[in-house]
Structure formats: C-alpha cells, structure tokens
Design a protein around this motif. Structure first.
Motif, short mmCIF file in Angstrom:
data_model
loop_
_atom_site.label_atom_id
_atom_site.label_comp_id
_atom_site.label_asym_id
_atom_site.label_seq_id
_atom_site.Cartn_x
_atom_site.Cartn_y
_atom_site.Cartn_z
N ASP A 142 -6.25 2.09 4.22
CA ASP A 142 -4.98 2.09 3.47
C ASP A 142 -4.54 0.70 3.04
O ASP A 142 -3.38 0.50 2.73
CB ASP A 142 -3.88 2.78 4.27
CG ASP A 142 -3.17 1.84 5.22
OD1 ASP A 142 -3.84 0.96 5.80
OD2 ASP A 142 -1.95 1.97 5.37
N ASP A 169 -0.60 -2.01 0.50
CA ASP A 169 -0.66 -1.19 1.71
C ASP A 169 0.02 0.15 1.43
O ASP A 169 1.16 0.19 0.96
CB ASP A 169 0.05 -1.93 2.85
CG ASP A 169 -0.10 -1.23 4.19
OD1 ASP A 169 -0.81 -1.76 5.06
OD2 ASP A 169 0.50 -0.14 4.38
N PHE A 170 -0.68 1.25 1.72
CA PHE A 170 -0.10 2.57 1.47
C PHE A 170 0.94 2.90 2.52
O PHE A 170 0.78 2.57 3.68
CB PHE A 170 -1.20 3.63 1.42
CG PHE A 170 -1.99 3.48 0.18
CD1 PHE A 170 -1.49 3.97 -1.01
CD2 PHE A 170 -3.16 2.77 0.18
CE1 PHE A 170 -2.16 3.77 -2.19
CE2 PHE A 170 -3.84 2.56 -1.00
CZ PHE A 170 -3.34 3.06 -2.19
N ASP A 171 2.00 3.58 2.06
CA ASP A 171 3.08 3.96 2.96
C ASP A 171 2.65 5.16 3.80
O ASP A 171 1.98 6.07 3.30
CB ASP A 171 4.32 4.31 2.14
CG ASP A 171 4.72 3.15 1.22
OD1 ASP A 171 4.62 1.99 1.66
OD2 ASP A 171 5.13 3.42 0.06
N LYS A 190 9.20 -1.93 2.44
CA LYS A 190 8.55 -0.66 2.61
C LYS A 190 9.58 0.45 2.75
O LYS A 190 10.60 0.19 3.38
CB LYS A 190 7.70 -0.72 3.88
CG LYS A 190 6.26 -0.44 3.61
CD LYS A 190 5.41 -0.60 4.83
CE LYS A 190 3.96 -0.63 4.46
NZ LYS A 190 3.53 0.40 3.54
CA CA Z 1 0.23 1.59 5.60
#
Ligand code: CA
Ligand code: DGT
Ligand code: CA
Length: 366
Positions: free
Chosen positions: A113, A12-14, A168
């Motif tokens: 994402d 999962d992209f930040d 995260k």
């Molecule tokens: Ca994300």
C-alpha cells in the motif's frame, strides 16, 4: 539538465485492506469494518490487520486482538469482521502501482500500500506542477479503482513520508523547500519515521515533545544516547535533511516455478518431494538475480482445473533456501488439511523482492 531540488512523492493508501473490501462490497462503507487475521485456534482468536475509519472511532486499530475489537464495537450491531484476503489486496495493489509507475521518473515500490515516486524531471522541479500531478494521480486512482490515498510532496523521502501521514485520509500535503521548517517544527517527535514509543518517552522525560524542541539537542548528545548511526539520523531528520535517493524497485516482480505432476495425487509425501524440488529451482533464480524475498506462496491446479493457493509473509526479507522450504512445507500442510480433490499441477513462488545489497531503510536501525 540536473535540477538541484528533487521532487519526491510518498503515496500511502488509506486503511488499505479494509478499503479494498469496501470496493468490492460498497454497502460496507457506512459500517465499521475490521479485517482480521484469524489464528488456527478458531473462534475469535487472532488479531486485527486493519480497520476502516468508522471502526477506528471506537478504538479499533491494527494489532489488537479480535476479541477486544468486538468488545469495543459492542454497541454497533452493524460491525463487520472479515478474514484477510491477501491475493485480492495484491491484485488491487498491483493495478494502483501501475498508475503510479506511469507517472514517475523513478518508481520505488515499498509495500502493498505504499510507494515513493521521483518526479523531479517531469515537473521541472516546480512544486506547483508537482501538487497538480499529485492531484491527478489521486483522481486517476479514485476513478479507476475507487480507492483513496494520501500523498506527501516534498524535496525528499523523509519529509514526504511525514507529509503523507499529515492529513490522512484522502490527504495531499505539499511541502516546498521554503516551507520545510514551518511544517516540521510543530510536529510531535513521533512523526519522524522510526521513532517509536520508547524513544518518544525518553525525549519526553527530557521535556522534549516537538521536533522544534529536539533541535536543541546537539549531535554529541544524540550520538551518546543512540549510537552514531541513529544519532545522525535523528539530528538530520529534525532539520528535514535526507539524501536517500528514490531507488527503482518494481512491484510486479515475482519468481515462480510450476510443474505438472507425474500423476494426479493428494499424497502428502509425494507432493512434499515435488514442492521441495520446485523450491530449489525457484531459489536458483532468486540467487542468480541477487534478490531477497519476503513472501512465499504455493499454488495447486486441481484435477477439475480449479485453483487453490496459499501464501505467507515472512518477518524479514531473506534469500535462504531453508526458510523458503520450511515456509513452503508449512503452507503445504495447511493446504492439505481439507484437500479432497487430487492435484494436477503444483507451483511455488516468491514475491516482495528486494535487492540483496543496499538495505538502508533507516527504520531498521531502531
Ligand atoms: Ca496505508
Ligand atoms: P492508514 O493509517 O489509513 O494508512 O491505514 P492502513 O490500514 O493502510 O495502515 P498501514 O499503512 O500502516 O498498513 C497497511 C496495511 O498493512 C494495512 O491495511 C494492514 C497491514 N497491517 C498494518 N499493521 C498491521 C498489523 O499490526 N498486523 C497485521 N496483520 N497487518 C497489519
Ligand atoms: Ca503503509
């Protein structure tokens, strides 16, 4: 060789949209950045799509009104509020997805994402190798795209999803089979995907705060309280059980039709009729492929050969031609509002495709 334990990644992209903005304007990195969906009413009406971590420190998050965000960031004169640019984020996403896909036995695109990767075969069921591969993917995405992401590595989708959220941003959390209990038990009930505020509150009333606490509840009580499907999901989830396979789903697929108009035009009625026809043709292809779509777009090639496009994300995936036509009509109206130049070619596309059967995303039960 069939390996008993699967190895599954969730990536999962930040702060995705805001991070995309930072990659094309690196001077934004030190500032609070908010990506906004401005509504048609003008001014500051609309909502925050996402914000970078600097802005989040001030309480800015997805979904809050833009005016709230501005108030919370009052003391930060350097705060930046940008309009969403979905086409750009999709482009970045597609490049990142290609890197992930190359590194997976089975690749499942979830959204712009995020994705699941089954890597069981290529790491031979070994979690040390898996951890190493995850790190390599992170490095490769950072080198090529200057993006950070968070990865969860475990034997199934559920735990990997929880694990990707655990450290995260820029996290990598590996939970091998023998560490599952130890990892899950201290977590808040909210960590389970699909458990929202309401369900959490219900459990808190019963004095249950952590996943460990939830294990005390037997399946009958859960079924009575939530129904059989959700009851069973929660019962299994707190025990780290999830047999949902990673299903092949590619990111880049979209269906589109484009045609050159009989004459260059900016006459609404003429364009409308052509768009409706294109919708029918696109819909034929969608039907033939047994797909649903969640995004609709229209595209103009204007008489000076410049391009203009608009797209809209639907609330739910659909295969309905009515919804396709209705959305295309809406987009056409929007696009024509300030259309000075005539149009030469016209296109319609649908994307964010999914299979018509097997919609078994557990979060949709809640
Ligand atoms: Ca994300
Ligand atoms: P994070 O927590 O670092 O993963 O942050 P994001 O921003 O990547 O959050 P995520 O993964 O929940 O969502 C991915 C993208 O989806 C996000 O960059 C913007 C969009 N999004 C999320 N929530 C909302 C929302 O409430 N409204 C709108 N318009 N867009 C949203
Ligand atoms: Ca996400």
């Amino acid at each position: 060789m069939v390996l008993e334990t699967r190895v599954v990644f969730h990536i999962d992209f930040d702060y995705f949209y805001a991070q995309c903005e930072e990659t094309r304007s690196p001077q934004l990195k030190s500032k609070p950045v908010c990506v906004c969906v401005f509504s048609d009413r003008g001014g500051d009406s609309g909502a925050i799509a996402t914000a970078n971590y600097t802005a989040r420190k001030y309480g800015v998050k997805s979904g809050i009104p833009i005016s709230f965000a501005k108030k919370r960031l009052e003391e930060r004169e350097d705060a930046v509020f940008l309009p969403v640019d979905f086409d750009f984020y999709s482009e970045v996403s597609q490049q990142a997805m290609e890197i992930m896909e190359k590194n997976a036995d089975i690749f499942e695109y979830v959204g712009r994402d995020e994705a699941y990767l089954d890597v069981t075969e290529r790491v031979e069921g070994d979690f040390k190798k898996a951890n190493h591969l995850a790190q390599q993917i992170k490095n490769s995405i950072r080198d090529k795209l200057k993006l950070s992401c968070s990865v969860g590595v475990s034997p199934n989708k559920l735990i990997s999803k929880i694990a990707s959220d655990f450290q995260k941003p820029d996290g990598l959390t590996t939970v091998p089979p023998e560490k599952i209990e130890e990892f899950l038990e201290p977590l808040k009930i909210r960590a389970i995907p699909g458990i929202g505020k309401k369900t959490e509150a219900k459990f808190l009333e019963m004095n249950l705060g952590t996943i460990q606490d939830l294990k005390k509840i037997d399946i009958f009580t859960l079924n009575k309280e939530f129904g059989r499907k959700t009851g069973a999901y929660i019962y299994n989830a707190v025990r780290g059980i999830d047999n949902e396979p990673v299903k092949k789903r590619e990111a880049r697929i979209q269906f589109s039709k484009i045609s050159t108009l009989k004459k260059d035009s900016k006459d609404y009625q003429f364009l409308y009729e052509n768009i409706m026809e294109l919708c029918k043709e696109v819909h034929e292809v969608v039907k033939k492929n047994n797909k649903m779509f969640k995004s609709v777009g229209i595209h103009f090639v204007q008489s000076d050969l410049s391009n203009k496009s608009k797209s809209k994300m639907l609330r739910n995936p659909t295969s309905s031609i009515e919804e396709l036509q209705k959305t295309a009509e809406l987009l056409l109206k929007e696009a024509m509002e300030n259309q000075n130049i005539t149009i030469r070619r016209l296109g319609v596309k649908v994307s964010e495709l999914s299979e018509i059967q097997g919609q078994s995303d557990i979060t949709s039960y809640f």
